[in-house]
Design a protein around this motif. Structure first.
Motif, PDB file in Angstrom:
ATOM      1  N   VAL A   1      -5.360  -4.900  -3.571  1.00 21.71           N
ATOM      2  CA  VAL A   1      -5.087  -3.994  -4.678  1.00 21.71           C
ATOM      3  C   VAL A   1      -6.204  -4.137  -5.706  1.00 21.71           C
ATOM      4  O   VAL A   1      -6.675  -5.244  -5.963  1.00 21.71           O
ATOM      5  CB  VAL A   1      -3.736  -4.323  -5.353  1.00 21.71           C
ATOM      6  CG1 VAL A   1      -3.458  -3.350  -6.489  1.00 21.71           C
ATOM      7  CG2 VAL A   1      -2.598  -4.288  -4.346  1.00 21.71           C
ATOM      8  N   THR A   2      -6.623  -3.027  -6.297  1.00 19.61           N
ATOM      9  CA  THR A   2      -7.537  -3.063  -7.427  1.00 19.61           C
ATOM     10  C   THR A   2      -6.708  -2.905  -8.690  1.00 19.61           C
ATOM     11  O   THR A   2      -6.013  -1.908  -8.863  1.00 19.61           O
ATOM     12  CB  THR A   2      -8.574  -1.936  -7.342  1.00 19.61           C
ATOM     13  OG1 THR A   2      -9.343  -2.106  -6.147  1.00 19.61           O
ATOM     14  CG2 THR A   2      -9.509  -1.970  -8.544  1.00 19.61           C
TER      15      THR A   2
ATOM     16  N   ARG B   1       0.827  -1.207   0.000  1.00 18.66           N
ATOM     17  CA  ARG B   1       0.000   0.000   0.000  1.00 18.66           C
ATOM     18  C   ARG B   1       0.862   1.258   0.000  1.00 18.66           C
ATOM     19  O   ARG B   1       0.604   2.217  -0.724  1.00 18.66           O
ATOM     20  CB  ARG B   1      -0.931   0.002   1.211  1.00 18.66           C
ATOM     21  CG  ARG B   1      -1.968  -1.125   1.214  1.00 18.66           C
ATOM     22  CD  ARG B   1      -2.941  -0.958   2.379  1.00 18.66           C
ATOM     23  NE  ARG B   1      -3.837  -2.096   2.466  1.00 18.66           N
ATOM     24  CZ  ARG B   1      -3.690  -3.130   3.292  1.00 18.66           C
ATOM     25  NH1 ARG B   1      -2.628  -3.154   4.106  1.00 18.66           N
ATOM     26  NH2 ARG B   1      -4.539  -4.121   3.306  1.00 18.66           N
TER      27      ARG B   1
ATOM     28  N   VAL C   1      -6.117 -10.304  -4.918  1.00 23.26           N
ATOM     29  CA  VAL C   1      -7.389  -9.879  -5.490  1.00 23.26           C
ATOM     30  C   VAL C   1      -8.536 -10.239  -4.564  1.00 23.26           C
ATOM     31  O   VAL C   1      -9.414  -9.425  -4.260  1.00 23.26           O
ATOM     32  CB  VAL C   1      -7.593 -10.515  -6.879  1.00 23.26           C
ATOM     33  CG1 VAL C   1      -9.009 -10.258  -7.386  1.00 23.26           C
ATOM     34  CG2 VAL C   1      -6.580  -9.965  -7.871  1.00 23.26           C
TER      35      VAL C   1
ATOM     36  N   ASP D   1      -6.068  -2.656 -12.822  1.00 24.14           N
ATOM     37  CA  ASP D   1      -6.644  -2.308 -14.111  1.00 24.14           C
ATOM     38  C   ASP D   1      -6.478  -3.453 -15.107  1.00 24.14           C
ATOM     39  O   ASP D   1      -7.273  -3.591 -16.039  1.00 24.14           O
ATOM     40  CB  ASP D   1      -5.977  -1.045 -14.652  1.00 24.14           C
ATOM     41  CG  ASP D   1      -6.267   0.158 -13.781  1.00 24.14           C
ATOM     42  OD1 ASP D   1      -7.395   0.670 -13.836  1.00 24.14           O
ATOM     43  OD2 ASP D   1      -5.361   0.564 -13.021  1.00 24.14           O
TER      44      ASP D   1
ATOM     45  N   GLY E   1      -8.842  -8.063  -1.520  1.00 24.18           N
ATOM     46  CA  GLY E   1      -9.072  -6.638  -1.719  1.00 24.18           C
ATOM     47  C   GLY E   1      -7.854  -5.774  -1.467  1.00 24.18           C
ATOM     48  O   GLY E   1      -7.975  -4.575  -1.246  1.00 24.18           O
TER      49      GLY E   1
END
Length: 221
Positions: free
Chosen positions: A127-128, A96, A122, A130, A125
């Motif tokens: 890191v989100t 983070r 994933v 792209d 939760g």
């Protein structure tokens, strides 16, 4: 900021792909490196590992005895989970922090988070992403690489593969799969092409197409 999650099984060639993306301009964050930082000499993490696994996992110079620890955790899933409970929270926090620092330095940065346990990241939760890129090679190829390049026995190599997520679990979350069973040179062109698409996607010109399957190569992890 555009965040790519990069993963692959041990000896799949993930590190070669990560290196190429960094050469092209990505900000690389290596989960394995973060994991080394949280167990460096003098850290709370290393002290906790020594308390859990004994003095044999610490070398005379105060650093982690990785072969000794590996022999323990790859043979015992429960003990491996105990190690994860020590290291994973600290690695998550460092992740983070590094992503936030990249965003502060350049809001248009393209970050590549290179992580073996991406499926778990994933699901948790952390890191989100792209885009999720999976570097894939069959188990037989990966075992051969570990024997030839790392000096492991076939049993040790098989054990390490079994300790990670399955191919099916990784492929299930992939947007892009790089099949990596040929030459190193064959990897670089499709990775470069992917980079151009990511640049355009970050600029808002296109969307990177889901489910791309790129040509095979044999970059070594």
């Amino acid at each position: 900021m555009y965040v790519i999650g990069l993963t692959g099984g041990i000896a799949s060639g993930k590190s070669t792909v990560a290196k190429r993306l960094a050469e092209l301009g990505a900000v690389g964050i290596d989960a394995d490196q973060l994991a080394r930082e949280v167990v460096a000499p003098g850290t709370v993490g290393l002290a906790a590992i020594q308390a859990e696994f004994g003095d044999s996992v610490v070398l005379p110079d105060g650093s982690l005895n990785r072969p000794a620890l590996g022999a323990i955790i790859f043979a015992d899933p429960e003990r491996r989970e105990r190690l994860n409970a020590i290291t994973h929270p600290a690695v998550r926090q460092l992740t983070r922090d590094r992503i936030a620092a990249a965003d502060a330095a350049d809001p248009h940065a393209i970050v590549v988070y290179d992580v073996p346990l991406l499926a778990e990241a994933v699901a948790g939760g952390l890191v989100t992403f792209d885009l999720v890129v999976v570097v894939h090679a069959d188990a037989a190829t990966r075992i051969r690489r570990m024997i030839d390049l790392r000096g492991l026995t076939e049993a040790e190599a098989t054990q390490r593969i079994g300790a990670q997520a399955t191919d099916e679990e990784r492929l299930a979350i992939a947007d892009v799969v790089i099949n990596n069973t040929g030459s190193i040179a064959a990897t670089l062109a499709p990775v470069d092409a992917l980079w151009e698409r990511v640049l355009a996607a970050e600029a808002g010109k296109i969307a990177v197409t889901d489910g791309i399957r790129l040509p095979s190569s044999a970059a070594q992890d």
